[in-house]
Design a protein around this motif. Structure first.
Motif, PDB file in Angstrom:
ATOM      1  N   HIS A  39      66.648 -19.140  38.853  1.00  0.00           N
ATOM      2  CA  HIS A  39      66.259 -18.010  38.011  1.00  0.00           C
ATOM      3  C   HIS A  39      67.440 -17.154  37.569  1.00  0.00           C
ATOM      4  O   HIS A  39      67.483 -16.692  36.438  1.00  0.00           O
ATOM      5  CB  HIS A  39      65.230 -17.144  38.746  1.00  0.00           C
ATOM      6  N   ALA A  67      58.940 -16.656  45.873  1.00  0.00           N
ATOM      7  CA  ALA A  67      58.319 -17.618  44.955  1.00  0.00           C
ATOM      8  C   ALA A  67      59.356 -18.219  44.018  1.00  0.00           C
ATOM      9  O   ALA A  67      59.013 -18.804  43.002  1.00  0.00           O
ATOM     10  CB  ALA A  67      57.196 -16.957  44.166  1.00  0.00           C
ATOM     11  N   HIS A  69      61.149 -20.879  42.793  1.00  0.00           N
ATOM     12  CA  HIS A  69      60.864 -22.291  42.978  1.00  0.00           C
ATOM     13  C   HIS A  69      62.007 -23.179  42.502  1.00  0.00           C
ATOM     14  O   HIS A  69      61.928 -23.861  41.490  1.00  0.00           O
ATOM     15  CB  HIS A  69      59.568 -22.632  42.274  1.00  0.00           C
ATOM     16  N   GLY A  72      61.185 -27.040  42.211  1.00  0.00           N
ATOM     17  CA  GLY A  72      60.459 -27.381  40.992  1.00  0.00           C
ATOM     18  C   GLY A  72      61.371 -27.424  39.782  1.00  0.00           C
ATOM     19  O   GLY A  72      61.238 -28.295  38.920  1.00  0.00           O
ATOM     20  N   PRO A  86      61.050 -24.492  51.931  1.00  0.00           N
ATOM     21  CA  PRO A  86      60.696 -23.088  51.710  1.00  0.00           C
ATOM     22  C   PRO A  86      61.343 -22.217  52.785  1.00  0.00           C
ATOM     23  O   PRO A  86      61.374 -22.590  53.957  1.00  0.00           O
ATOM     24  CB  PRO A  86      59.172 -23.078  51.818  1.00  0.00           C
ATOM     25  N   ASP A  96      54.671 -17.462  50.289  1.00  0.00           N
ATOM     26  CA  ASP A  96      54.795 -17.635  48.835  1.00  0.00           C
ATOM     27  C   ASP A  96      55.771 -18.765  48.501  1.00  0.00           C
ATOM     28  O   ASP A  96      55.538 -19.562  47.595  1.00  0.00           O
ATOM     29  CB  ASP A  96      55.199 -16.336  48.147  1.00  0.00           C
ATOM     30  N   ALA A  97      56.840 -18.871  49.275  1.00  0.00           N
ATOM     31  CA  ALA A  97      57.809 -19.960  49.070  1.00  0.00           C
ATOM     32  C   ALA A  97      57.162 -21.308  49.357  1.00  0.00           C
ATOM     33  O   ALA A  97      57.360 -22.278  48.619  1.00  0.00           O
ATOM     34  CB  ALA A  97      59.033 -19.757  49.955  1.00  0.00           C
ATOM     35  N   SER A 100      54.624 -22.125  46.512  1.00  0.00           N
ATOM     36  CA  SER A 100      55.256 -22.469  45.229  1.00  0.00           C
ATOM     37  C   SER A 100      55.975 -23.814  45.307  1.00  0.00           C
ATOM     38  O   SER A 100      56.101 -24.507  44.303  1.00  0.00           O
ATOM     39  CB  SER A 100      56.221 -21.370  44.777  1.00  0.00           C
ATOM     40  N   THR A 101      56.404 -24.218  46.491  1.00  0.00           N
ATOM     41  CA  THR A 101      57.101 -25.493  46.648  1.00  0.00           C
ATOM     42  C   THR A 101      56.121 -26.659  46.711  1.00  0.00           C
ATOM     43  O   THR A 101      56.370 -27.713  46.148  1.00  0.00           O
ATOM     44  CB  THR A 101      57.990 -25.474  47.912  1.00  0.00           C
ATOM     45  N   GLN A 103      52.923 -26.758  45.540  1.00  0.00           N
ATOM     46  CA  GLN A 103      51.986 -26.879  44.420  1.00  0.00           C
ATOM     47  C   GLN A 103      52.711 -27.248  43.134  1.00  0.00           C
ATOM     48  O   GLN A 103      53.105 -26.392  42.359  1.00  0.00           O
ATOM     49  CB  GLN A 103      51.208 -25.582  44.238  1.00  0.00           C
ATOM     50  N   THR A 112      57.722 -31.511  50.376  1.00  0.00           N
ATOM     51  CA  THR A 112      57.888 -30.197  50.983  1.00  0.00           C
ATOM     52  C   THR A 112      57.875 -30.334  52.494  1.00  0.00           C
ATOM     53  O   THR A 112      57.004 -30.986  53.053  1.00  0.00           O
ATOM     54  CB  THR A 112      56.749 -29.246  50.537  1.00  0.00           C
TER      55      THR A 112
END
Length: 164
Positions: A39, A67, A69, A72, A86, A96-97, A100-101, A103, A112
């Protein structure tokens, strides 16, 4: 040269992910470890993946918390296997990590592993198992390691006396 690429989303992930690197070192498996946020520095991350593949990266291990990711983002850039680790932290302490990893949409697989140190170590083992598909020497080392671990568990179990 075939190697495993470990990408950390931030410097704070290093304390946990150094266990991944140590595990690979125990098996003398070459790896490269960098910090690159999906990000904060998406172009750098994408450029690195391309360069790493050209140099021989066969598996990517991505560690990120909250989150963010990273796994991803890597999976969207390569068809090489991606393993997501995560990281604990943030308001949800890693949940959350993890979500998000794990899904990912169909066609964008990310393996994961667990949160924390166990996940870091298991990511190294999983990456080595992938490399061992066409590396008999590594496959033998992994099998010997598994046998040694089983013997240790048997020895530890034999030392426990059950009293009813």
């Amino acid at each position: 040269m075939k190697f495993i690429s470990i990408i950390l989303g931030s410097k704070s992930d290093y304390e946990v992910m150094k266990e991944c690197a140590k595990t690979l070192e125990c098996f003398t498996v070459p790896y490269e470890l960098i910090i690159s946020s999906a990000h904060r520095s998406p172009k750098r991350t994408k450029d690195y993946i391309k360069t790493a593949e050209e140099k021989g990266a066969r598996v990517f291990i991505a560690a990120a918390g909250m989150a963010a990711h990273l796994a991803g983002a890597i999976a969207s850039t390569t068809t090489k296997p991606v393993i997501g680790v995560p990281m604990k932290g943030g308001a949800m302490d890693g949940m959350d990590a993890m979500l998000s990893t794990v899904q990912m949409p169909s066609g964008m697989p990310v393996a994961t592993v667990a949160l924390g140190k166990a996940g870091a170590i298991n990511a190294a083992y999983l990456a080595m198992q992938i490399l061992a598909l066409d590396n008999e020497e590594l496959a033998t080392k992994l099998q010997e390691d598994r046998i040694a671990k089983a013997k240790k568990v048997e020895t530890d179990s034999a030392e426990i006396e059950v009293i009813l």
